[in-house]
Motif scaffolding. Structure first.
Motif, short mmCIF file in Angstrom:
data_model
loop_
_atom_site.label_atom_id
_atom_site.label_comp_id
_atom_site.label_asym_id
_atom_site.label_seq_id
_atom_site.Cartn_x
_atom_site.Cartn_y
_atom_site.Cartn_z
N ASP A 37 38.37 4.61 -47.84
CA ASP A 37 39.49 5.03 -47.00
C ASP A 37 39.89 6.41 -47.43
O ASP A 37 40.00 6.71 -48.60
CB ASP A 37 40.68 4.08 -47.19
CG ASP A 37 40.47 2.83 -46.35
OD1 ASP A 37 39.53 2.85 -45.55
OD2 ASP A 37 41.23 1.87 -46.52
N THR A 38 40.10 7.27 -46.46
CA THR A 38 40.37 8.67 -46.77
C THR A 38 41.80 8.83 -47.24
O THR A 38 42.71 8.36 -46.59
CB THR A 38 40.19 9.48 -45.49
OG1 THR A 38 38.98 9.03 -44.87
CG2 THR A 38 40.11 10.95 -45.78
N PRO A 39 41.98 9.50 -48.37
CA PRO A 39 43.35 9.72 -48.82
C PRO A 39 44.08 10.55 -47.76
O PRO A 39 43.48 11.43 -47.16
CB PRO A 39 43.19 10.55 -50.10
CG PRO A 39 41.74 10.71 -50.33
CD PRO A 39 40.98 10.15 -49.19
N GLY A 40 45.34 10.23 -47.52
CA GLY A 40 46.09 11.08 -46.59
C GLY A 40 46.11 10.57 -45.17
O GLY A 40 46.81 11.09 -44.33
N ILE A 287 41.87 9.99 -36.84
CA ILE A 287 40.92 9.22 -36.04
C ILE A 287 39.61 10.01 -35.90
O ILE A 287 38.52 9.48 -36.08
CB ILE A 287 41.51 8.92 -34.64
CG1 ILE A 287 42.70 7.95 -34.78
CG2 ILE A 287 40.46 8.32 -33.71
CD1 ILE A 287 43.58 7.86 -33.54
N ALA A 288 39.73 11.31 -35.60
CA ALA A 288 38.53 12.14 -35.43
C ALA A 288 37.73 12.18 -36.74
O ALA A 288 36.51 12.11 -36.74
CB ALA A 288 38.94 13.55 -35.00
N SER A 324 44.95 17.61 -45.54
CA SER A 324 44.17 17.96 -46.73
C SER A 324 42.84 17.21 -46.79
O SER A 324 41.91 17.62 -47.47
CB SER A 324 44.98 17.64 -47.98
OG SER A 324 45.33 16.27 -47.94
N TYR A 325 42.74 16.08 -46.05
CA TYR A 325 41.49 15.32 -46.09
C TYR A 325 40.40 15.93 -45.20
O TYR A 325 39.28 15.46 -45.18
CB TYR A 325 41.73 13.86 -45.67
CG TYR A 325 42.45 13.73 -44.35
CD1 TYR A 325 41.75 13.72 -43.15
CD2 TYR A 325 43.84 13.62 -44.30
CE1 TYR A 325 42.41 13.63 -41.95
CE2 TYR A 325 44.50 13.51 -43.09
CZ TYR A 325 43.78 13.52 -41.92
OH TYR A 325 44.43 13.42 -40.72
N MET A 326 40.74 16.97 -44.43
CA MET A 326 39.71 17.60 -43.61
C MET A 326 39.67 19.11 -43.81
O MET A 326 39.90 19.87 -42.86
CB MET A 326 39.86 17.22 -42.14
CG MET A 326 41.25 17.33 -41.61
SD MET A 326 41.47 16.79 -39.87
CE MET A 326 39.88 16.44 -39.26
N THR A 432 32.49 20.37 -39.55
CA THR A 432 32.01 18.98 -39.47
C THR A 432 32.23 18.23 -40.77
O THR A 432 32.07 18.80 -41.85
CB THR A 432 30.51 18.92 -39.08
OG1 THR A 432 30.09 17.55 -39.12
CG2 THR A 432 29.63 19.70 -40.04
N PRO A 433 32.62 16.94 -40.67
CA PRO A 433 32.67 16.14 -41.90
C PRO A 433 31.25 15.82 -42.35
O PRO A 433 30.32 15.88 -41.54
CB PRO A 433 33.39 14.86 -41.45
CG PRO A 433 33.15 14.76 -39.99
CD PRO A 433 32.97 16.16 -39.48
#
Length: 446
Positions: A37-40, A287-288, A324-326, A432-433
């Motif tokens: 799970d992504t922080p933030g 979501i993205a 901050s997570y992206m 892009t992630p």
């Protein structure tokens, strides 16, 4: 191989206390997540991925209902049904065998029947098929097909229900594989200027080829040609027409965003330059990110901001802070009203689209990884040190890598992030992630 990874969307509609969240949790329990799970990202359980046999779909909860009076319940159910009809490929209509057939159910069934969307009628709380089957048959009277008995709490009948759900998926989705055009969703909260932006893009180009029917049966995608190159903008018709439902319904907006994001490769999140990133923006961005889409943050109404030489720097810093997570997301400052920097938006879409589907040779990846390991020793625990054997790229959109290690437990999030940063340093991958899957392998296998 450009595999379209659009997952069908299944929405659940039903009165309060018929067991929507129990069903949701029973199905979501089977979810295996690739990334931690992504922080933030705050997780509202509005949607989850469900895999049944070889089919994965996104299950969406259309919203809670405050059970205070019959009228309110009916009007809120209608809103739910409307959301489901606009965004879903298949609708699960959940009713309760113990309440029997209720007036509100009949009225909503009427709406759903007229929508011509596939509806699966599911009768919950059937704890014993022998005991309740006669009561289940009563729901044939709703006129929307065969009732499927389940008990979400005891996980009975879920298999048959899922069979029925996936039988309605449009199997032709995969046949669009050859379509290499960038698919762009423009998302953002109400009144941030999405419609003006789309209208400006359409107006500037004047070369709109045609409206092409989208996969979700009533969404219409718009083709825009810019400098001789075609782009598909997702469900822009839906964004342009004033909706019957007040756009202010936050839940509705999120469901709508899930639906648009699911069908896109690139997400342009429009935020208001004056307001900055709101909580709603952060949810849509999350979501993205979770869906592995390329992301561009378009800061709109830039013409309305008092500026000095530090303004861009300060606004960028604030956005980076909240999201901050992206850190990979591209940021562009635009004005839909004046058309400022809109041509640049297309350049950025091209760039992130290329990065989103970039492949890196295995040899090069392993060189980067060996250097990274030499520069910063992998973590160890109780005398056992993490060893990284091999890395290879297994997918694009988003670029996904598998790293083989001696012990998954030792591969901390922070070390994965460190390897990611080394790869980004070489290849950029702006916009892009990147996804990482960690697999274990014994010394002998290696």
């Amino acid at each position: 191989m450009a595999k379209k990874n659009r997952k069908p969307i299944v929405a659940v509609v039903g009165r309060p206390n018929v067991g929507k969240s129990t069903l949701f949790n029973a199905l979501a329990g089977q979810r295996i997540s690739i990334v931690q799970d992504t922080p933030g990202i705050t997780r509202d359980r509005i949607y989850t991925d469900v895999t049944w046999l070889d089919q994965t779909f996104t299950l969406v909860d259309t919203g809670g209902i405050e059970p205070d009076s019959r009228d309110v319940i009916l009007s809120q159910m209608r809103t739910q049904a409307q959301i489901a009809m606009e965004t879903a490929d298949v609708i699960i209509f959940l009713v309760d065998v113990k309440d029997g057939l209720v007036d509100a159910d009949a009225k909503v069934a009427d709406m759903l029947r007229r929508s011509h969307k596939p509806v699966v009628l599911v009768v919950n709380k059937v704890d014993s098929f022998e005991k309740y089957m006669a009561d289940v048959y009563e729901f044939y009277n709703l006129g929307i097909g065969e009732p499927h008995p389940i008990s979400a709490a005891n996980k009975l009948g879920l298999g048959d229900m899922l069979e029925e759900v996936i039988s309605h998926f449009d199997r032709t989705d995969g046949e669009e594989d050859e379509d290499e055009r960038p698919r762009v969703a423009i998302v953002g909260k109400p009144n941030v200027g999405k419609s003006s932006l789309i209208n400006k893009l359409l107006g500037e180009e004047r070369l709109i080829v045609s409206d092409i029917a989208g996969t979700t049966r009533d969404a219409v995608d718009t083709e825009i040609v810019h400098n001789g190159k075609e782009y598909v903008f997702i469900d822009t018709a839906g964004l342009r027409r004033k909706n019957k439902i007040k756009e202010a319904l936050e839940h509705y907006m999120i469901v709508r965003a899930v639906s648009a994001v699911e069908r896109a490769d690139i997400v342009v999140l429009v935020i208001d330059a004056v307001e900055g990133v709101s909580e709603q923006d952060a949810k849509i961005a999350g979501i993205a990110h979770e869906r592995g889409k390329a992301v561009i943050i378009a800061v709109n109404k830039w013409d309305a901001v008092e500026k000095d030489d530090k303004t861009i720097y300060e606004v960028t810093k604030k956005i980076r802070n909240v999201l901050s997570y992206m850190p990979y997301a591209e940021i562009v400052f635009i004005s839909a009203v004046t058309g400022q920097r809109l041509p640049k938006l297309f350049d950025i879409i091209d760039m992130v689209s290329e990065n989103h589907s970039m492949r890196v040779a295995t040899g090069v990846l392993n060189e980067i990884m060996s250097e990274a390991v030499a520069l910063q020793q992998p973590p160890s625990d109780k005398g056992k040190r993490l060893r990284l054997y091999y890395i290879t790229q297994v997918a694009v959109k988003p670029p996904t890598f598998v790293i083989f290690v001696n012990d998954k437990e030792l591969m901390h999030f922070s070390y994965t992030r460190y390897i990611e940063n080394q790869i980004r340093e070489t290849f950029g991958f702006r916009g892009t992630p990147l996804r990482f899957i960690i697999r274990e392998r014994t010394e002998r296998d290696s």
